[in-house]
Scaffold this active site. Sequence first.
Site, PDB file in Angstrom:
ATOM      1  N   ARG A 170      25.253  -5.458 -28.589  1.00 26.12           N
ATOM      2  CA  ARG A 170      24.897  -4.112 -28.149  1.00 26.12           C
ATOM      3  C   ARG A 170      25.498  -3.740 -26.796  1.00 26.12           C
ATOM      4  NH1 ARG A 170      21.409  -5.658 -31.739  1.00 26.12           N
ATOM      5  NH2 ARG A 170      21.677  -7.612 -30.641  1.00 26.12           N
ATOM      6  N   HIS A 195      19.573  -7.703 -15.731  1.00 27.73           N
ATOM      7  CA  HIS A 195      20.340  -6.961 -16.733  1.00 27.73           C
ATOM      8  C   HIS A 195      20.041  -5.483 -16.462  1.00 27.73           C
ATOM      9  CE1 HIS A 195      22.321  -5.822 -20.312  1.00 27.73           C
ATOM     10  NE2 HIS A 195      21.768  -6.637 -21.180  1.00 27.73           N
TER      11      HIS A 195
HETATM   12  C1  NCD Z   1      19.529  -9.238 -24.111  1.00 30.95           C
HETATM   13  C2  NCD Z   1      20.348 -10.066 -23.130  1.00 30.95           C
HETATM   14  O1  NCD Z   1      21.543 -10.316 -23.341  1.00 30.95           O
HETATM   15  O2  NCD Z   1      19.748 -10.422 -22.118  1.00 30.95           O
HETATM   16  N1  NCD Z   1      20.324  -8.603 -25.076  1.00 30.95           N
HETATM   17  C3  NCD Z   1      20.849  -7.365 -24.806  1.00 30.95           C
HETATM   18  O3  NCD Z   1      21.638  -7.192 -23.898  1.00 30.95           O
HETATM   19  N2  NCD Z   1      20.392  -6.331 -25.536  1.00 30.95           N
HETATM   20  C4  NCD Z   1      18.369  -9.943 -24.682  1.00 30.95           C
HETATM   21  C5  NCD Z   1      18.544 -11.263 -25.367  1.00 30.95           C
HETATM   22  O4  NCD Z   1      19.658 -11.781 -25.495  1.00 30.95           O
HETATM   23  O5  NCD Z   1      17.524 -11.780 -25.813  1.00 30.95           O
END
Ligand code: NCD
Length: 317
Positions: A66, A144
């Site tokens: 994503r 993030h």
């Molecule tokens: C998350 C991440 O990479 O931290 N994914 C994301 O970016 N939507 C969550 C995860 O990997 O569990």
Amino acid sequence: MAPKPIKGINPFRGQDILSVKQFDRENLRYLFGLAEEMRIIVERVGHSNLLQGKVMASLFYEPSTRTSSSFIAAMSRLGGAVIPINEVVYSSVTKGESLPDTVRTLESYADVIVLRHPEVGSAAVAAHYCEKPIINAGDGVGEHPTQALLDLFTIEEDHNRVDGLSVAMVGDLKYGRTVHSLTRLLSLYNVKFYFVSPEILRMPPELIEEVKQKGLEYEELEDVSQVIDKADVLYVTRVQKERFTDLAQYDAVKDYYVITPEIMKRAKQTMTVMHPLPRVGEISYAVDADPRASYFRQMKNGMYVRMALLTAVLGRA
Ligand code: NCD
């Protein structure tokens, strides 16, 4: 190195986006207004030429579906171009090239670098060596920030407010960078937190301390059934298998909680279920048809928010 707070008319122009600590309610308002405009552009015509001539390097040292594809889609829909370097296996990183040299290379070609890396603080290190803006797309178990932005945008869209909400974070609160960033961002508002996790996956003490410092109410619990009827938002996360050194510990907690239609019967009619995805069993597929399931809305919003952020950072807002 503390990230710079973001202020001004277009407060994001030329800025690194390293941590949600850079945001306040005012600059979030600005960004979300822009994201709404991006939604209208996409829904009405699909694209614009706002970022024509701009180049984004997408440098991912960890897997992503994503985050990487929504950044690439965001850039493409705004008329910009992308240098995609995924999982770095085909780049000179496998020849031993360092992060500083890699970002210095990419900034010779690109106007902005989106970076995902397994080490906490890697985005800040990259920003130190790089003149062009770095956008942190996940630094190990650290932060993030763009995920937290799209999460907050979705919460506001679903509930028409953020103040006064009760937010339950469920799952791997120790290693989940999305819950770290979202907790910090939500702490700009008057929310009540429920941190629901097995004992070994509790929210790190420094985050609990930050919540306390803001004077916000929180509870730490181990069982989702204790909060399901109280929460306005149920933010579910995956146990982060790749962060465990002892896989027996992972096995002991991996199936700790599953959100099912049965559990959802006890939830408020207005509660929303969120998940940054990927899910590996924490939310049963039977919940997807429930209008309270918000994780597909989150995904869509991710592209609008990233379109807004790129436009602002690249000074075309
Ligand atoms: C998350 C991440 O990479 O931290 N994914 C994301 O970016 N939507 C969550 C995860 O990997 O569990």
